[in-house]
Design a protein around this motif. Structure first.
Motif, PDB file in Angstrom:
ATOM      1  N   ASP A   2      35.162   4.747  40.561  1.00 29.24           N
ATOM      2  CA  ASP A   2      36.562   5.128  40.558  1.00 29.24           C
ATOM      3  C   ASP A   2      36.869   6.067  39.387  1.00 29.24           C
ATOM      4  O   ASP A   2      36.268   5.990  38.317  1.00 29.24           O
ATOM      5  N   GLU A 128      37.017  11.819  44.814  1.00 26.78           N
ATOM      6  CA  GLU A 128      38.449  11.633  44.566  1.00 26.78           C
ATOM      7  C   GLU A 128      39.026  12.934  44.019  1.00 26.78           C
ATOM      8  O   GLU A 128      38.406  13.607  43.196  1.00 26.78           O
ATOM      9  N   ARG A 129      40.248  13.245  44.453  1.00 29.17           N
ATOM     10  CA  ARG A 129      40.836  14.547  44.134  1.00 29.17           C
ATOM     11  C   ARG A 129      42.201  14.366  43.490  1.00 29.17           C
ATOM     12  O   ARG A 129      43.049  13.640  44.003  1.00 29.17           O
ATOM     13  N   LEU A 130      42.406  15.056  42.378  1.00 32.10           N
ATOM     14  CA  LEU A 130      43.724  15.071  41.751  1.00 32.10           C
ATOM     15  C   LEU A 130      44.092  16.506  41.407  1.00 32.10           C
ATOM     16  O   LEU A 130      43.220  17.364  41.229  1.00 32.10           O
ATOM     17  N   TYR A 152      45.543  15.410  48.432  1.00 33.19           N
ATOM     18  CA  TYR A 152      45.088  14.910  47.141  1.00 33.19           C
ATOM     19  C   TYR A 152      45.359  13.409  47.055  1.00 33.19           C
ATOM     20  O   TYR A 152      46.302  12.894  47.659  1.00 33.19           O
ATOM     21  N   ASP A 153      44.538  12.748  46.256  1.00 29.08           N
ATOM     22  CA  ASP A 153      44.808  11.335  45.976  1.00 29.08           C
ATOM     23  C   ASP A 153      45.971  11.196  45.007  1.00 29.08           C
ATOM     24  O   ASP A 153      46.764  10.256  45.106  1.00 29.08           O
ATOM     25  N   SER A 178      50.118   9.246  51.679  1.00 24.11           N
ATOM     26  CA  SER A 178      49.451   8.337  50.750  1.00 24.11           C
ATOM     27  C   SER A 178      49.202   8.954  49.377  1.00 24.11           C
ATOM     28  O   SER A 178      48.638   8.296  48.491  1.00 24.11           O
ATOM     29  N   THR A 179      49.594  10.200  49.172  1.00 22.86           N
ATOM     30  CA  THR A 179      49.391  10.856  47.878  1.00 22.86           C
ATOM     31  C   THR A 179      50.335  10.269  46.835  1.00 22.86           C
ATOM     32  O   THR A 179      51.543  10.190  47.056  1.00 22.86           O
ATOM     33  N   GLU A 180      49.792   9.873  45.704  1.00 20.02           N
ATOM     34  CA  GLU A 180      50.646   9.420  44.609  1.00 20.02           C
ATOM     35  C   GLU A 180      51.118  10.633  43.822  1.00 20.02           C
ATOM     36  O   GLU A 180      50.302  11.440  43.351  1.00 20.02           O
ATOM     37  N   VAL A 216      42.581   6.613  40.159  1.00 25.06           N
ATOM     38  CA  VAL A 216      42.914   7.609  41.177  1.00 25.06           C
ATOM     39  C   VAL A 216      42.319   7.194  42.513  1.00 25.06           C
ATOM     40  O   VAL A 216      41.124   6.884  42.609  1.00 25.06           O
ATOM     41  N   GLY A 217      43.147   7.173  43.536  1.00 23.51           N
ATOM     42  CA  GLY A 217      42.688   6.815  44.869  1.00 23.51           C
ATOM     43  C   GLY A 217      42.853   5.352  45.202  1.00 23.51           C
ATOM     44  O   GLY A 217      42.719   4.969  46.361  1.00 23.51           O
ATOM     45  N   TYR A 219      44.783   1.989  46.100  1.00 21.12           N
ATOM     46  CA  TYR A 219      46.008   1.819  46.876  1.00 21.12           C
ATOM     47  C   TYR A 219      47.129   1.291  45.991  1.00 21.12           C
ATOM     48  O   TYR A 219      46.963   0.368  45.200  1.00 21.12           O
TER      49      TYR A 219
END
Length: 404
Positions: A2, A128-130, A152-153, A178-180, A216-217, A219
């Motif tokens: 993660d 994982e993408r930010l 993006y996550d 679902s993107t934060e 990141v990613g 839930y």
């Protein structure tokens, strides 16, 4: 593995409170409301934006900068030269469109902005993408980026200062359900606490205190945007601006102007011009009082401004201003039109923000027709509000949450 993101700071470049600023927001920024300039630590190896006291901020968050292998700046840093903590590499920027690969396996791509600065897309070794955007900046040329339309996550952006940046990302498909969305670069333009949380929730975003660490990613519930909102208030209270803020982070909004045009009325024309200039360029305007067909259609969010002018038109159509016409069927016809509108609001699948006026809190009108309008607007407001998940009362520019 993660990705861990630690927000060493979440404030504007000058921090919050701003030095020597006498404004009410800065005066009230104490304790948890104090924010250092935004700086993000990614997996302990990448530092996005070098700010004063970065090493101390990391220590307070239980982190260390000893493992940082790259320091990237997202915007021009004015003022005295930044103090580089011992052992850190020199801070720099990546040219737009270039990709930098770290020894840790993280890939960083520089995203061009429409203002001075650089955005950074960070992809972890596991995918994982930010996305991190600079203060006052929104991505430029997103149409060319549609091939990268995987959401993006996490996105960290100047949501308060540039809500249209989030709207652009939604159009491009890189901000999904679902993107934060995290608000950073927070300045003194919005009071902290409940008011900030309310405005950000309307954009599907949230803010966190300095020192917060996130995976990141992972839930976590994304703020739910109310589907139907009624904004009410008195004349010049700021209710229209409040309604527009609630949809500023969404693309393609249909602005429904129920007032229409008024030939020869320069003051009305100036009101309309001011409203138009305030709206995002991506919004479309419909000048109509036929709200039921719009509510019945699927489509982007609707901003209806306002119900009081809709009622004026509805009363015109049934002859409700005339006592004889009112008694001879106008009242029944108006109630039917109002019920049809309320039913359409109940059934609509669109996101709706409507504006109305509060009248009747002052002297009793001198004529029967104006008293009739006052009473019918009160009934309409109550019926419309009953179908809305969110209800706001704006007084002196301050939004008070009545429901939601």
């Amino acid at each position: 593995m993660d990705v861990e993101l630690t927000l060493l700071g979440t404030g504007a470049p000058e921090g919050l409170p701003r030095p020597d600023c006498p404004c009410a927001v800065c005066a009230a920024a104490r304790g948890g409301a104090v924010r250092a300039a935004t700086s993000l630590l990614v997996d302990g190896v990448l530092l996005l934006d070098l700010t004063p006291g970065a090493a101390l901020a990391a220590a307070r968050a239980g982190r260390t900068l000893a493992g940082v292998r790259q320091v990237l700046l997202s915007h021009p840093h004015e003022g005295p030269a930044m103090e580089l903590p011992p052992g850190l590499p020199a801070a720099g920027r990546v040219a737009d469109g270039r990709v930098l690969t770290l020894l840790s396996g993280h890939r960083v791509r520089a995203v061009p902005m429409d203002a001075p600065g650089t955005g950074y897309e960070v992809v972890s070794p596991d995918g994982e993408r930010l996305l991190y955007l600079p203060p006052g900046g929104a991505p430029a040329g997103l149409d060319a980026e549609r091939v990268r339309s995987e959401p993006y996550d996490l996105v960290a952006a100047d949501v308060v200062g540039r809500p249209d940046a989030v709207a652009r990302l939604r159009v491009a498909g890189v901000v999904g359900p679902s993107t934060e969305v995290l608000a950073v670069h927070l300045d003194h333009g919005v009071p902290q606490g409940a008011e900030l949380a309310r405005r950000l929730a309307a954009a599907g975003a949230r803010a966190v205190p300095d020192g917060t660490a996130l995976v990141v990613g992972a839930y976590r519930p994304v703020p739910q945007v109310p589907r139907r909102t009624l904004v009410t208030g008195g004349a010049r209270s700021g209710k229209s601006l409040e309604a527009e803020r609630r949809l500023a982070a969404f693309p393609g909004v249909v602005y429904v102007a129920t007032g229409g045009g008024r030939d020869g009325d320069a003051e009305w024309a100036e009101r309309v011009r001011a409203h138009r200039e305030r709206r995002p360029a991506s919004w479309r305007t419909e000048e109509t009082c036929d709200l039921v067909p719009l509510l019945a259609q699927d489509g982007p969010p609707l901003l209806v401004d306002c119900l009081s002018l809709w009622l004026t038109d509805a009363m015109d159509r049934v002859g409700a201003w005339d006592d004889a016409a009112w008694e001879g069927g106008g009242e029944k016809a108006l109630r039917a039109r109002t019920a049809e509108l309320v039913d359409a609001v109940r059934a609509t699948r669109r996101t709706v923000v409507a504006v109305t006026n509060e009248v009747g809190s002052s002297v009793v009108p001198a004529t029967a027709s104006v008293r009739r309008y006052r009473d019918e607007l009160g009934r309409l407001n109550a019926a419309f509000a009953a179908e809305c998940e969110h209800l706001l009362l704006v007084v002196a520019g301050q939004a008070l949450v009545l429901r939601g």
